[in-house]
Design an enzyme around this catalytic site. Structure first.
Site, mmCIF file in Angstrom:
data_model
loop_
_atom_site.group_PDB
_atom_site.id
_atom_site.type_symbol
_atom_site.label_atom_id
_atom_site.label_comp_id
_atom_site.label_asym_id
_atom_site.label_seq_id
_atom_site.Cartn_x
_atom_site.Cartn_y
_atom_site.Cartn_z
ATOM 1 C CD GLU A 210 51.729 34.326 72.645
ATOM 2 O OE1 GLU A 210 52.503 34.201 71.681
ATOM 3 O OE2 GLU A 210 51.934 33.814 73.754
ATOM 4 C CD GLU B 184 53.046 29.401 71.490
ATOM 5 O OE1 GLU B 184 54.257 29.160 71.443
ATOM 6 O OE2 GLU B 184 52.514 30.313 70.853
HETATM 7 C C1 FCB Z 1 55.062 32.432 70.893
HETATM 8 C C2 FCB Z 1 55.361 32.532 72.373
HETATM 9 C C3 FCB Z 1 55.627 33.921 72.846
HETATM 10 C C4 FCB Z 1 56.435 34.725 71.856
HETATM 11 C C5 FCB Z 1 55.828 34.625 70.485
HETATM 12 C C6 FCB Z 1 56.558 35.439 69.428
HETATM 13 O O1 FCB Z 1 55.384 31.163 70.438
HETATM 14 O O2 FCB Z 1 54.273 32.019 73.107
HETATM 15 O O3 FCB Z 1 56.240 33.843 74.099
HETATM 16 O O4 FCB Z 1 57.738 34.318 71.896
HETATM 17 O O5 FCB Z 1 55.786 33.296 70.075
#
Ligand code: FCB
Length: 470
Positions: free
Chosen positions: A376, A181
């Site tokens: 994620e 990110e």
């Molecule tokens: C993302 C991050 C991760 C976590 C999630 C909820 O932006 O990569 O580390 O904090 O959000």
């Protein structure tokens, strides 16, 4: 507005096979070093920008920090057992740069490398594939003191660290993600000041964007070259959403173009097509910002990738008009306003928008033609522990079920999505929210460090199992 509560959102979802996914679809869980490891000052690890930021009064809820976190550094074998018991095939974790290369310069710290070697050994022994992220936000503090990501040299420092890490682990680990990110590193860290290092300068943040991408490209070049005959799946992970216009008006469509430009195309166009999007450069020029691009940078940044990691939490509805009806803000900049919708929300107050994950994956397929993995996806809810210690988190299970269905729907419509990793394996240090927000499918009792499978973890385990055997 009539906000839908998480209670009203949750359904009772029984595990069942997800149809339409290939037999080799990857199932995983994800974590990040600073959020779980603890042992902040052990075995030679030095401070990162997060250790420093956590000490800034008011920066993190209750002044919490990652000094101990989930104590994973000391409990790693039992955590790997937990991962194996979930039946996932892949574990995505990050390496702590200041553990591997304290201070961000010079030789590798053998003790730091040894920890990750032991982790890879444990995963191998349990048949779980390691998926390494090189940078999940823990820049060594010394490099921030020397200017941080807005400074070009940091890209070269990152490439050198990537070399140390790949040389130590590349013969045993095939899956390498350069950055997690970069939008968050640059914008939350350097423009909005809500994450480490907490600066508030839009121009510097855009310089950080370019240097993060350059670092990504330099590290990718090294890893590609060094891999030789070793199997390699190289990628980057971006936080991506969708931008939907509130109405068909020109102003709303322009707001979406700007949001999509700064959030998605500014990263993917140079990575995949080797050029920055013209319209975004023009918007930046209007704000007196120029990216510090030098000759040859874009060739480096567009080093070929094997996979795009997609972190998805929500899509957003945008308007180009402020609440008082204006299309420019008090500084004369065009309005790009997120419009809240009457949708269920998580404990982060994030709208729950699974259909927009399908849209996102299909859009990525059309625009960039890269295989994707959802690296994620998950949700924080205010869990309660039942008398017998169980956590009946129907809300989280519903969230996972809806998003996994959205992934399968995208695949059915032609998106080449190859895996899904739940965020997160366990409750952990949620950055500026401290330990308040629980994203885990496994509960962590921070007083005792006892881990307990929430109902969502059992549902995930059974769903994976049924899908594999269907
Ligand atoms: C993302 C991050 C991760 C976590 C999630 C909820 O932006 O990569 O580390 O904090 O959000």
């Amino acid at each position: 507005m009539n906000l839908v509560t998480p209670q009203a959102y949750a359904r009772s979802v029984a595990p069942q096979a997800v149809t339409g996914l290939p037999a080799d679809f990857r199932w995983g869980v994800a974590t990040a070093a600073y959020q779980i490891e603890g042992a902040a000052a052990e075995d030679g690890r030095t401070a990162s920008i997060w250790d420093t930021y956590c000490r800034v009064p008011g920066a993190v809820v209750r002044g919490e920090n990652g000094d101990v976190a989930c104590d994973h550094y000391h409990r790693m074998p039992e955590d790997v057992q937990l991962i194996a018991d979930l039946g996932v095939d892949t574990y995505r974790f990050s390496l702590a740069w200041p553990r591997i290369q304290p201070g961000g310069r010079g030789p590798a710290n053998q003790k730091g490398l040894d920890f990750y070697k032991r982790l890879v050994d444990e995963l191998d022994a349990k048949g779980v594939t390691p998926w390494i992220t090189l940078y999940h936000w823990d820049l060594p503090q010394e490099l921030e003191d020397a200017g941080g990501w807005p400074v070009r040299d940091t890209a070269y420092r990152f490439a050198e660290y990537a070399r140390l890490a790949y040389d130590a682990l590349g013969d045993r680990v095939a899956h390498w993600t350069t950055l997690n990110e970069p939008w968050c590193s640059a914008m939350l860290g350097y423009a909005y000041g809500v994450q480490a290092p907490g600066r508030k300068n839009f121009g510097e943040a855009l310089h950080a964007v370019h240097h993060l991408l350059l670092g990504h490209g330099l590290a990718s070049q090294y890893v590609r070259g060094a891999a030789g005959g070793n199997p390699l799946e190289l990628g980057i992970t971006l936080n991506l959403g969708t931008a939907t216009p509130e109405t068909g008006s020109e102003a709303d469509r322009e707001a979406c173009r700007r949001a999509d430009g700064l959030g998605r195309r500014l990263y993917l166009d140079p990575i995949v097509h080797g050029s920055y999007p013209e319209d975004v450069l023009a918007d930046l020029a209007a704000a007196d910002v120029e990216l510090p691009v030098r000759e040859g940078d874009l060739e480096i940044i567009s080093t070929p990738l094997d996979v795009l990691g997609v972190n998805f939490y929500r899509g957003t509805l945008f308007s180009g008009v402020s609440e008082d009806g204006s299309t420019v803000d008090p500084e004369g900049r065009p309005v790009t306003r997120a419009v809240p919708r009457d949708l269920p929300r998580t404990a982060m107050d994030w709208e729950i928008t699974p259909d927009e994950l399908t849209d996102l994956l299909l859009g990525l397929e059309d625009d960039y033609h890269l295989p994707t993995v959802v690296t994620e996806n998950g949700a924080a809810f205010d869990d309660t522990v039942a008398e017998d210690g169980a956590v009946h988190d129907e809300d989280r299970t519903t969230y996972l079920a809806d998003h996994i269905a959205a992934v399968a729907a995208a695949r059915a419509q032609g998106a080449d999505v190859r895996g899904y990793f739940a965020w997160s394996l366990m409750d952990n240090f949620e950055w500026s929210y401290g330990y308040d927000k629980r994203f885990g499918i496994v509960r962590v009792d921070y007083d005792t460090q006892v881990r307990t499978l929430k109902d969502s973890a059992k549902w995930y385990r059974d769903t994976i199992n049924l899908t594999r055997n269907s």
